[in-house]
Design an enzyme around this catalytic site. Structure first.
Site, PDB file in Angstrom:
ATOM      1  N   TRP A  11       0.961  -1.283   0.040  1.00  0.00           N
ATOM      2  CA  TRP A  11      -0.041   0.155  -0.099  1.00  0.00           C
ATOM      3  C   TRP A  11       1.011   1.225   0.103  1.00  0.00           C
ATOM      4  O   TRP A  11       0.353   2.462  -0.142  1.00  0.00           O
ATOM      5  CB  TRP A  11      -0.843   0.086   1.207  1.00  0.00           C
ATOM      6  CG  TRP A  11      -2.058  -0.881   1.121  1.00  0.00           C
ATOM      7  CD1 TRP A  11      -2.299  -1.712  -0.081  1.00  0.00           C
ATOM      8  CD2 TRP A  11      -3.124  -1.183   1.921  1.00  0.00           C
ATOM      9  NE1 TRP A  11      -3.647  -2.265   0.102  1.00  0.00           N
ATOM     10  CE2 TRP A  11      -4.031  -1.862   1.302  1.00  0.00           C
ATOM     11  CE3 TRP A  11      -3.409  -0.587   3.401  1.00  0.00           C
ATOM     12  CZ2 TRP A  11      -5.300  -2.506   2.004  1.00  0.00           C
ATOM     13  CZ3 TRP A  11      -4.653  -1.026   3.900  1.00  0.00           C
ATOM     14  CH2 TRP A  11      -5.286  -1.910   3.365  1.00  0.00           C
ATOM     15  N   GLU A 168      11.048  -6.599  -9.207  1.00  0.00           N
ATOM     16  CA  GLU A 168      10.365  -5.130  -9.487  1.00  0.00           C
ATOM     17  C   GLU A 168      11.418  -4.287 -10.470  1.00  0.00           C
ATOM     18  O   GLU A 168      12.054  -3.565  -9.986  1.00  0.00           O
ATOM     19  CB  GLU A 168       9.928  -4.733  -8.205  1.00  0.00           C
ATOM     20  CG  GLU A 168       9.018  -5.194  -7.340  1.00  0.00           C
ATOM     21  CD  GLU A 168       8.160  -4.500  -6.649  1.00  0.00           C
ATOM     22  OE1 GLU A 168       6.955  -4.793  -6.484  1.00  0.00           O
ATOM     23  OE2 GLU A 168       8.607  -3.435  -6.036  1.00  0.00           O
ATOM     24  N   GLY A 174       4.297   1.657 -10.811  1.00  0.00           N
ATOM     25  CA  GLY A 174       3.526   3.045 -10.769  1.00  0.00           C
ATOM     26  C   GLY A 174       3.547   3.678 -12.177  1.00  0.00           C
ATOM     27  O   GLY A 174       2.918   4.669 -12.308  1.00  0.00           O
ATOM     28  N   SER A 214       3.414  -2.652 -11.959  1.00  0.00           N
ATOM     29  CA  SER A 214       1.974  -2.331 -12.882  1.00  0.00           C
ATOM     30  C   SER A 214       1.052  -3.791 -12.808  1.00  0.00           C
ATOM     31  O   SER A 214       0.428  -3.804 -13.973  1.00  0.00           O
ATOM     32  CB  SER A 214       2.237  -1.723 -13.864  1.00  0.00           C
ATOM     33  OG  SER A 214       2.813  -0.174 -13.795  1.00  0.00           O
ATOM     34  N   GLY A 235       1.290  -2.792  -6.175  1.00  0.00           N
ATOM     35  CA  GLY A 235       0.865  -1.549  -5.327  1.00  0.00           C
ATOM     36  C   GLY A 235      -0.304  -0.965  -5.739  1.00  0.00           C
ATOM     37  O   GLY A 235      -1.289  -1.071  -5.077  1.00  0.00           O
ATOM     38  N   GLY A 236      -0.260   0.079  -6.747  1.00  0.00           N
ATOM     39  CA  GLY A 236      -1.730   0.791  -6.702  1.00  0.00           C
ATOM     40  C   GLY A 236      -2.812  -0.107  -6.985  1.00  0.00           C
ATOM     41  O   GLY A 236      -3.932   0.089  -6.351  1.00  0.00           O
TER      42      GLY A 236
HETATM   43  P1  PGA Z   1       2.644  -0.853  -8.685  1.00  0.00           P
HETATM   44  O1  PGA Z   1       3.885  -0.919  -7.681  1.00  0.00           O
HETATM   45  O2  PGA Z   1       1.728  -2.037  -8.682  1.00  0.00           O
HETATM   46  O3  PGA Z   1       1.983   0.534  -8.305  1.00  0.00           O
HETATM   47  O4  PGA Z   1       3.442  -0.522 -10.092  1.00  0.00           O
HETATM   48  C1  PGA Z   1       4.240  -2.022  -7.376  1.00  0.00           C
HETATM   49  C2  PGA Z   1       5.413  -1.980  -6.303  1.00  0.00           C
HETATM   50  O5  PGA Z   1       5.838  -0.658  -6.223  1.00  0.00           O
HETATM   51  O6  PGA Z   1       5.606  -2.921  -5.400  1.00  0.00           O
END
Ligand code: PGA
Length: 252
Positions: A11, A168, A174, A214, A235-236
């Site tokens: 988060w 990642e 993001g 993403s 993340g998002g």
């Molecule tokens: P994201 O972030 O899914 O928003 O790209 C992933 C993360 O930073 O763990």
């Protein structure tokens, strides 16, 4: 060896205690009955205790986004493994690229945090990944090898068996630019080969490597179909109960 998929939500610096409670009120019903996978949510520190309380009686697990390696002391602003355990955490993200980029995290501090987490019985989710510049210079494998050796190379095979790795690519975080399943699959295969070289074939076959960057409900299935991709660090798309539930149910 069958590896149980792990879907983890990061988060970042989003959600108050109240918003956390609301999320779980909805989310836990949406994933009730999703068997054969592990679900982990990593809220900010102030919401950890409320999150643990909210998931009590379910199989959803709670993780933090960082920890300090000392047990206690004069380290203003830091949080220890024991404190996270006290908030009901079972997992902790270590070495996220945002920590590396904005807060001076290095492979050496990643290694210390991994040791502290393991000593306390927390499962570290250790993040590695290259920047766009590094990818364009064909340095992806070098960067992954260095981060792998620097953060994890000192572990025993037994300790290595307790961690999760998250690949990642920094350029995919993001940005809405997901690595293609082929690109991610290649990086995961490289990391698994590194694990085999360092810790042996059995440890390499067992370690779960999550993809992050993403991940969305509409691309998770293609990623999860790759042999070496064992889950996602999201993340998002983990901030919304319906979207994260759709990711958790990637195969239905
Ligand atoms: P994201 O972030 O899914 O928003 O790209 C992933 C993360 O930073 O763990």
């Amino acid at each position: 060896m069958a590896r149980t998929p792990v879907l983890a939500g990061n988060w970042k610096m989003f959600k108050t205690v109240q918003q956390t409670v609301q999320f779980f009120d909805e989310f836990k019903h949406l994933v009730a009955g999703a068997a054969g996978r592990e679900i982990v949510l990593c809220p900010p520190f102030p919401a950890l205790a409320a999150a643990s309380e909210a998931v009590r009686g379910t199989s959803i697990q709670i993780g933090a986004q960082n920890l300090h390696w000392e047990a206690e002391g004069a380290f203003t602003g830091e949080v220890s493994a024991g404190m996270l355990l006290g908030c009901g955490c079972s997992h902790v993200i270590i070495g996220h690229s945002e920590r590396r980029q904005y807060f001076g995290e290095t492979d050496a501090t990643v290694a210390k945090r991994v040791d502290a987490a393991l000593a306390a019985g927390l499962t570290p989710i250790v993040c590695v990944g290259e920047t766009l510049e590094e990818r364009e210079a064909s340095r992806t494998e070098d960067v992954l090898a260095t981060q792998f050796s620097g953060g994890l190379g000192h572990l025993s095979s037994e300790s290595f068996g307790k961690i999760l790795i998250a690949y990642e690519p920094v350029w995919a975080i993001g940005t809405g630019k997901t690595a293609t399943p082929e690109m991610a699959g290649d990086a995961h295969a490289f990391l698994r080969a590194k694990a085999a070289e360092t810790f042996g074939a059995e440890a390499a076959a067992g370690v779960r490597i999550l993809y992050g960057g993403s991940v969305k409900p509409n691309n998770v299935k293609g990623l999860m179909e790759r042999e070496d991709i064992d889950g996602g660090l999201v993340g998002g798309a983990s901030l919304d109960p319906e979207s994260f539930a759709a990711i958790v149910r990637f195969d239905s």
